[in-house]
Design a protein around this motif. Structure first.
Motif, PDB file in Angstrom:
ATOM      1  N   MET A 104      36.814 -28.297 -29.322  1.00 39.52           N
ATOM      2  CA  MET A 104      35.659 -27.981 -30.165  1.00 39.52           C
ATOM      3  C   MET A 104      34.796 -26.906 -29.505  1.00 39.52           C
ATOM      4  N   ASN A 105      34.484 -27.088 -28.225  1.00 35.19           N
ATOM      5  CA  ASN A 105      33.658 -26.095 -27.527  1.00 35.19           C
ATOM      6  C   ASN A 105      34.352 -24.739 -27.464  1.00 35.19           C
ATOM      7  N   GLY A 106      35.649 -24.735 -27.235  1.00 37.12           N
ATOM      8  CA  GLY A 106      36.395 -23.481 -27.180  1.00 37.12           C
ATOM      9  C   GLY A 106      36.313 -22.710 -28.487  1.00 37.12           C
ATOM     10  N   ALA A 107      36.322 -23.426 -29.594  1.00 39.68           N
ATOM     11  CA  ALA A 107      36.275 -22.774 -30.902  1.00 39.68           C
ATOM     12  C   ALA A 107      34.868 -22.328 -31.299  1.00 39.68           C
ATOM     13  N   LEU A 108      33.839 -23.035 -30.828  1.00 42.78           N
ATOM     14  CA  LEU A 108      32.484 -22.763 -31.304  1.00 42.78           C
ATOM     15  C   LEU A 108      31.582 -22.028 -30.325  1.00 42.78           C
ATOM     16  N   MET A 109      31.913 -22.012 -29.045  1.00 42.00           N
ATOM     17  CA  MET A 109      30.991 -21.482 -28.031  1.00 42.00           C
ATOM     18  C   MET A 109      30.698 -19.994 -28.164  1.00 42.00           C
ATOM     19  N   THR A 110      31.542 -19.230 -28.850  1.00 38.35           N
ATOM     20  CA  THR A 110      31.267 -17.800 -28.953  1.00 38.35           C
ATOM     21  C   THR A 110      30.094 -17.502 -29.874  1.00 38.35           C
ATOM     22  N   SER A 111      29.840 -18.390 -30.853  1.00 35.35           N
ATOM     23  CA  SER A 111      28.744 -18.116 -31.776  1.00 35.35           C
ATOM     24  C   SER A 111      27.699 -19.232 -31.848  1.00 35.35           C
ATOM     25  N   TRP A 112      27.952 -20.370 -31.234  1.00 37.06           N
ATOM     26  CA  TRP A 112      27.038 -21.508 -31.263  1.00 37.06           C
ATOM     27  C   TRP A 112      26.608 -21.881 -29.853  1.00 37.06           C
ATOM     28  N   SER A 113      25.401 -22.397 -29.719  1.00 35.99           N
ATOM     29  CA  SER A 113      24.917 -22.935 -28.440  1.00 35.99           C
ATOM     30  C   SER A 113      24.917 -24.456 -28.530  1.00 35.99           C
ATOM     31  N   PRO A 114      25.550 -25.123 -27.563  1.00 32.14           N
ATOM     32  CA  PRO A 114      25.521 -26.590 -27.605  1.00 32.14           C
ATOM     33  C   PRO A 114      24.113 -27.087 -27.311  1.00 32.14           C
ATOM     34  N   LEU A 115      23.613 -27.958 -28.153  1.00 30.79           N
ATOM     35  CA  LEU A 115      22.273 -28.511 -27.991  1.00 30.79           C
ATOM     36  C   LEU A 115      22.361 -29.910 -27.387  1.00 30.79           C
ATOM     37  N   VAL A 116      23.238 -30.757 -27.956  1.00 33.12           N
ATOM     38  CA  VAL A 116      23.454 -32.117 -27.463  1.00 33.12           C
ATOM     39  C   VAL A 116      24.936 -32.428 -27.576  1.00 33.12           C
ATOM     40  N   GLN A 117      25.491 -33.034 -26.537  1.00 34.13           N
ATOM     41  CA  GLN A 117      26.866 -33.508 -26.585  1.00 34.13           C
ATOM     42  C   GLN A 117      26.913 -34.843 -25.858  1.00 34.13           C
ATOM     43  N   THR A 118      27.200 -35.904 -26.598  1.00 36.96           N
ATOM     44  CA  THR A 118      27.301 -37.224 -25.980  1.00 36.96           C
ATOM     45  C   THR A 118      28.692 -37.784 -26.245  1.00 36.96           C
ATOM     46  N   LEU A 119      29.275 -38.338 -25.209  1.00 35.65           N
ATOM     47  CA  LEU A 119      30.605 -38.929 -25.301  1.00 35.65           C
ATOM     48  C   LEU A 119      30.523 -40.351 -24.769  1.00 35.65           C
TER      49      LEU A 119
END
Length: 163
Positions: A104-119
């Motif tokens: 998911m991060n690989g696909a979105l990191m070029t145009s999105w900034s992660p705000l919260v990620q909980t696992l």
């Protein structure tokens, strides 16, 4: 029984529906579809979107609000929401939550900034919230995944301009 995360996602959806700005999940050329496809491919599941009559009703409400003008028009033109949900499907990660997060991060990191990620590997629950600014709009992408259900919501909100 829905969890607190799904209740929060439901609240976002309810607010969007009340404002009459919900769009179907099938918009073209958008990272929303990328996120949905990654979930479908990784977990071998299929998403659902809002029923046709619900989408048609919301479009009619938006159009009526624009025609009526004033505050209703401003609310109708403030933004939009896209929704895809996965119900009663198997999202067991079997120790692969980290691999999914990387995809998911690989696909979105070029145009999105992660705000919260909980696992939560023990409970097999995941929450991802991404943010991006686009011209006069902000976009928020929320992905929640549990053992038997998941939701992807992308909200676009226009900045408030002073009058």
């Amino acid at each position: 029984m829905p969890t607190k995360r799904f209740a929060a996602t439901g609240l976002v959806l309810l607010l969007a529906m009340l404002s009459g700005v919900v769009s179907p999940a099938g918009a073209k050329g958008d990272d929303f579809n990328t996120a949905v496809r990654i979930i479908e491919q990784f977990y071998n599941v299929r998403h659902k979107s809002l029923p046709f009559l619900a989408r048609a009703g919301m479009k009619a409400a938006t159009t009526a609000a624009r025609i009526s003008g004033g505050q209703r028009k401003r609310i109708a033109e403030a933004g939009s929401v896209k929704i895809a949900f996965f119900e009663d499907q198997d999202f067991s990660s079997r120790g692969r939550i980290g691999a999914f997060k990387s995809s998911m991060n690989g696909a979105l990191m070029t145009s999105w900034s992660p705000l919260v990620q909980t696992l939560s590997p023990k409970d097999e629950e995941q929450t991802y919230i991404y943010l991006r600014e686009e011209n006069d709009k902000f976009q928020l992408l929320v992905i929640t995944i549990e053992r038997r259900e998941a939701v992807v919501v992308q909200a676009t909100v226009r900045r408030r301009t002073s009058t």
